[in-house]
Design a protein around this motif. Structure first.
Motif, PDB file in Angstrom:
ATOM      1  N   UNK A 165       0.824  -1.188   0.106  1.00  0.00           N
ATOM      2  CA  UNK A 165      -0.070  -0.013  -0.243  1.00  0.00           C
ATOM      3  C   UNK A 165       0.922   1.205  -0.064  1.00  0.00           C
ATOM      4  N   UNK A 166       2.025   1.160   0.509  1.00  0.00           N
ATOM      5  CA  UNK A 166       2.795   2.383   0.703  1.00  0.00           C
ATOM      6  C   UNK A 166       3.348   2.622  -0.450  1.00  0.00           C
ATOM      7  N   UNK A 167       3.736   1.479  -1.263  1.00  0.00           N
ATOM      8  CA  UNK A 167       4.317   1.539  -2.762  1.00  0.00           C
ATOM      9  C   UNK A 167       3.510   2.320  -3.705  1.00  0.00           C
ATOM     10  N   UNK A 168       1.951   1.768  -3.442  1.00  0.00           N
ATOM     11  CA  UNK A 168       0.941   2.304  -4.210  1.00  0.00           C
ATOM     12  C   UNK A 168       0.700   3.678  -4.201  1.00  0.00           C
ATOM     13  N   UNK A 169       0.608   4.286  -2.716  1.00  0.00           N
ATOM     14  CA  UNK A 169       0.343   5.588  -2.629  1.00  0.00           C
ATOM     15  C   UNK A 169       1.644   6.636  -2.942  1.00  0.00           C
ATOM     16  N   UNK A 170       2.722   5.925  -2.820  1.00  0.00           N
ATOM     17  CA  UNK A 170       3.953   6.834  -3.358  1.00  0.00           C
ATOM     18  C   UNK A 170       4.323   6.770  -4.761  1.00  0.00           C
ATOM     19  N   UNK A 171       3.834   5.631  -5.504  1.00  0.00           N
ATOM     20  CA  UNK A 171       4.300   5.649  -6.903  1.00  0.00           C
ATOM     21  C   UNK A 171       3.136   6.186  -7.915  1.00  0.00           C
ATOM     22  N   UNK A 172       2.016   6.235  -7.255  1.00  0.00           N
ATOM     23  CA  UNK A 172       0.931   6.615  -8.346  1.00  0.00           C
ATOM     24  C   UNK A 172       0.317   8.125  -7.812  1.00  0.00           C
ATOM     25  N   UNK A 173       0.045   8.811  -8.956  1.00  0.00           N
ATOM     26  CA  UNK A 173      -0.618  10.142  -8.553  1.00  0.00           C
ATOM     27  C   UNK A 173      -2.158  10.159  -8.010  1.00  0.00           C
ATOM     28  N   UNK A 174      -2.226  11.103  -7.225  1.00  0.00           N
ATOM     29  CA  UNK A 174      -3.639  11.159  -6.673  1.00  0.00           C
ATOM     30  C   UNK A 174      -4.866  10.926  -7.587  1.00  0.00           C
ATOM     31  N   UNK A 175      -4.854  11.570  -8.775  1.00  0.00           N
ATOM     32  CA  UNK A 175      -6.004  11.301  -9.602  1.00  0.00           C
ATOM     33  C   UNK A 175      -6.027   9.833  -9.881  1.00  0.00           C
ATOM     34  N   UNK A 176      -5.082   9.156 -10.029  1.00  0.00           N
ATOM     35  CA  UNK A 176      -5.305   7.683 -10.196  1.00  0.00           C
ATOM     36  C   UNK A 176      -5.840   6.935  -8.864  1.00  0.00           C
ATOM     37  N   UNK A 177      -5.104   7.299  -7.612  1.00  0.00           N
ATOM     38  CA  UNK A 177      -5.387   6.653  -6.511  1.00  0.00           C
ATOM     39  C   UNK A 177      -6.816   7.007  -6.095  1.00  0.00           C
ATOM     40  N   UNK A 178      -7.302   7.911  -6.783  1.00  0.00           N
ATOM     41  CA  UNK A 178      -8.978   8.347  -6.443  1.00  0.00           C
ATOM     42  C   UNK A 178      -9.804   7.162  -6.690  1.00  0.00           C
ATOM     43  N   UNK A 179      -9.362   6.213  -7.789  1.00  0.00           N
ATOM     44  CA  UNK A 179     -10.262   5.113  -7.976  1.00  0.00           C
ATOM     45  C   UNK A 179     -10.144   4.023  -7.184  1.00  0.00           C
ATOM     46  N   UNK A 180      -9.134   3.867  -6.458  1.00  0.00           N
ATOM     47  CA  UNK A 180      -8.906   2.853  -5.538  1.00  0.00           C
ATOM     48  C   UNK A 180      -9.193   3.295  -4.001  1.00  0.00           C
ATOM     49  N   UNK A 181      -9.499   4.395  -3.995  1.00  0.00           N
ATOM     50  CA  UNK A 181      -9.317   5.151  -2.464  1.00  0.00           C
ATOM     51  C   UNK A 181     -10.683   4.226  -1.729  1.00  0.00           C
ATOM     52  N   UNK A 182     -11.796   4.098  -2.133  1.00  0.00           N
ATOM     53  CA  UNK A 182     -12.905   3.370  -1.198  1.00  0.00           C
ATOM     54  C   UNK A 182     -12.404   2.291  -1.034  1.00  0.00           C
TER      55      UNK A 182
END
Length: 110
Positions: free
Chosen positions: A29-46
């Motif tokens: 999860x840390x890797x995902x949070x660090x590697x992807x922009x917030x715009x893309x993370x928005x889709x997996x946030x829920x």
């Protein structure tokens, strides 16, 4: 149909969620949070929030944080505290702040 790298990684996270130990899931999860922009993370946030804190209907228990105790399991406890620490650059709090600051303002949607 075009799949973003983040959605592919989300599928991988979901598949590994049950099989990987707690520490490895946090690292992923840390890797995902660090590697992807917030715009893309928005889709997996829920999904991310439910996988950590559990679902409202109780089907997903998440990390079962209310039962996590430093005396009983100090390693997992310290990993969870580090991940959830507002001062940590790779924490969930950092993701929430970034996602919130990059979300469109309500008045912009009107």
């Amino acid at each position: 149909m075009v799949f973003s790298l983040c959605s592919v990684f989300q599928a991988s996270l979901k598949a590994d969620y049950i099989n990987k130990p707690f520490a490895q899931r946090c690292q992923d999860l840390v890797k995902v949070i660090e590697d992807f922009p917030a715009k893309e993370l928005h889709t997996i946030f829920p999904w991310l929030v439910e996988s950590i804190f559990g679902s409202l209907d109780g089907i997903l228990v998440g990390w079962n944080l209310r039962c996590l105790q430093g005396r009983v399991n100090p390693v997992e406890y310290s990993i969870a505290m580090e991940f959830l620490d507002p001062g940590s650059a790779s924490s969930l709090t950092a993701l929430c702040t970034t996602t919130r600051s990059n979300s469109p303002r309500p008045e912009a949607l009107a």
